[in-house]
Design an enzyme around this catalytic site. Structure first.
Site, PDB file in Angstrom:
ATOM      1  CE  LYS A  75      25.581  36.765   0.691  1.00  0.00           C
ATOM      2  NZ  LYS A  75      25.662  35.484  -0.029  1.00  0.00           N
ATOM      3  CB  SER A 150      29.478  35.085  -0.581  1.00  0.00           C
ATOM      4  OG  SER A 150      28.127  34.775  -0.897  1.00  0.00           O
ATOM      5  CB  SER A 174      27.096  31.825  -0.790  1.00  0.00           C
ATOM      6  OG  SER A 174      28.239  32.159  -1.523  1.00  0.00           O
TER       7      SER A 174
END
Ligand code: GLN
Length: 483
Positions: A75, A150, A174
């Site tokens: 990420k 996310s 997330s």
């Protein structure tokens, strides 16, 4: 989906080299990315050179760790020295960190191969990935659907076969919510299990790094690699190693079903999650009806605390030290104002404003202090429950992957995290695993919540479910590499 264990087997048996594997995954990522957008940056050269080092090690006859040579997606809020780390924001579009996050150090020491940096919601604020400055990734399980957020790009890379696993972060859901939307496994470890050193902060008291993987065992393997005590993150203390102790045995395990998590669910989600409870019961677990009335306080508590912390953490983006800088301005105040207005997207601005409001004098007691009290109450309720049961089983999300064109208000989008935020508020661990499909064939996720620093129990139970259902809910990746 190809698993970490499969890749490890291919490498040690010399059926494939790490370089061949890296070439396949990087090429697949390069090919699919213009449409799928699971990556913000693809790091071909670094991936290939990491893979060559693993091959050299294998050629020397040395033993390789489980993650050596395994291609993964990181990420884009985990600091990677020399590789830009954008948080999917215009603010950090050209930001290149000069140091590595603790997790990236740990993964590099195993010989991990990073395919690239995963797409995400801007500064990890969002549940759809639509707030990414670089455009939203598509959900490989249905391209008209969002991948969740996310960590949406990370989940999409695993489900789309351009990474074997991913590293995400979870402040309010997330990791677990995109895992549920994309039909992969996602683990949010206990707060403090994984060092946050080098993780770009959203809400520091809630943020936690964890894996998104093709199956439960892989999640344990990645957790073991990244969890550690780290003096650079004073809240970290590591957690017990899990993979070697995975049994998939749930005899006598007491699983709580709290009805409040099941209110107003579409019937197919309720049915799938309840069916997974029955499956675990058949394996020897004992189901118990319990109550968790604080569920409805989770979202307001979370949005006050998370925004308050975000408003403070994001104060550093003033254009003076790093990040985006406004070009035309009158004076210093105008410069900072323009820099922040141009650099942040609408959702980030909304959170900063909300956070500043709840922290401002006159409102602090009414909002921030109240939320802190609720936080304590929610944590106490979990503790009480964990006196009576060993874990809780809930849905991960109250819906399957939303359509890109769904016109929802911010609050309606926030609602998708209703089952996941209480877990971050209490700092306990939780895993999302695929447990069914809706009428459109989209994945449904179930969530197991455990005691602090007891990832073992929820991993074991999720593995028991995976074994009992012969991994029927783990569909092959849609696209990407097929080995
Ligand atoms: N979707 C939640 C939010 O928008 C959670 C985000 C996260 O866990 N980083 O804040």
């Amino acid at each position: 989906m190809t698993s970490i264990t499969q890749i490890h087997e291919l490498l040690v048996s010399k059926k494939m080299s790490a370089s061949e594997l890296a070439e396949q995954y990087v090429s697949a990522a390069e090919r699919d990315n213009p449409e799928m957008k699971a990556y913000i940056t693809i790091t071909r050269d670094a991936a290939m050179s990491a893979a060559r080092e693993v091959d050299a090690k294998i050629a020397r006859g040395a033993e390789i760790p489980p993650l050596a040579g395994v291609p993964f997606n990181m990420k884009d809020l985990v600091s990677t020295a020399g590789v830009r780390t954008t948080c999917a924001s215009k603010m950090l579009e050209d930001y290149v960190p000069f140091y590595d996050a603790a997790v990236w150090e740990a993964l590099q020491s195993q010989g991990a191969v990073m395919v690239g940096k995963g797409n995400m919601d801007e500064f990890a604020m969002g549940s759809t990935n639509k707030t990414s400055y670089f455009g939203a990734p598509l959900n490989p399980r249905g391209k008209s659907r969002v991948p969740g957020g996310s960590s949406g790009g990370v989940a999409a890379a695993v489900a789309g076969g351009t990474a074997v696993y991913g590293i995400g972060s979870d402040t309010g859901g997330s990791i677990r919510q995109p895992a549920a939307y994309c039909g992969v496994v996602g683990l949010k470890p206990t707060y403090g299990a994984v060092s946050r050193y080098g993780l770009i902060a959203f809400a520091s008291s809630l943020d936690q790094i964890g894996p998104l993987t093709a199956n439960v065992r892989d999640a344990a393997i990645v957790l073991d690699a990244i969890s550690d005590k780290d003096s650079r993150d004073m809240t970290s203390r590591g957690t017990a190693k899990t993979a070697d102790r995975l049994t998939g045995d749930v005899h006598g395990l007491r699983i709580g079903i709290a009805r409040e998590f099941f209110e107003n669910l579409p019937p197919e989600i309720e049915e799938s999650v309840m069916a997974s409870a029955k499956t675990l019961e058949k394996q020897g677990a004992v189901l118990a009806d319990v109550s968790f009335p604080m569920v409805s306080y989770g979202l307001p508590t979370y949005y006050i605390l998370a925004c308050a912390e975000a408003s403070s953490n994001l104060g550093r983006y003033d254009g003076l030290r790093f990040g985006h800088r406004a070009e035309e301005f009158r004076d210093l105040e105008d410069f900072i104002c323009k820099t922040r207005s141009e650099g942040f997207g609408a959702e980030v601005k909304r959170r900063i404003l909300l956070g500043t409001y709840v922290l401002s004098s006159g409102y602090y007691d009414a909002f921030y202090n109240k939320a802190q009290q609720l936080r304590r109450a929610i944590s106490n309720d979990f503790e009480k429950l964990f006196g009576a049961v060993d874990c809780l089983l809930t849905p991960t999300t109250p819906s399957t992957a939303l359509r890109f064109d769904a016109q929802l208000s911010p609050v309606e989008v926030y609602m998708t995290d209703i089952c996941t935020v209480p877990i971050n508020i209490a700092g306990v661990p939780a895993i999302s695993f695929p447990c069914g499909f809706d009428a459109d064939g989209l994945p449904i996720g179930a969530q197991l919540i455990g005691r602090k620093f007891d990832e073992q129990t929820i991993l074991n139970a999720a593995l028991a479910f995976e074994n009992a259902t012969a991994a029927e809910f783990l569909r092959p990746s849609n696209g990407g590499v097929s080995l």
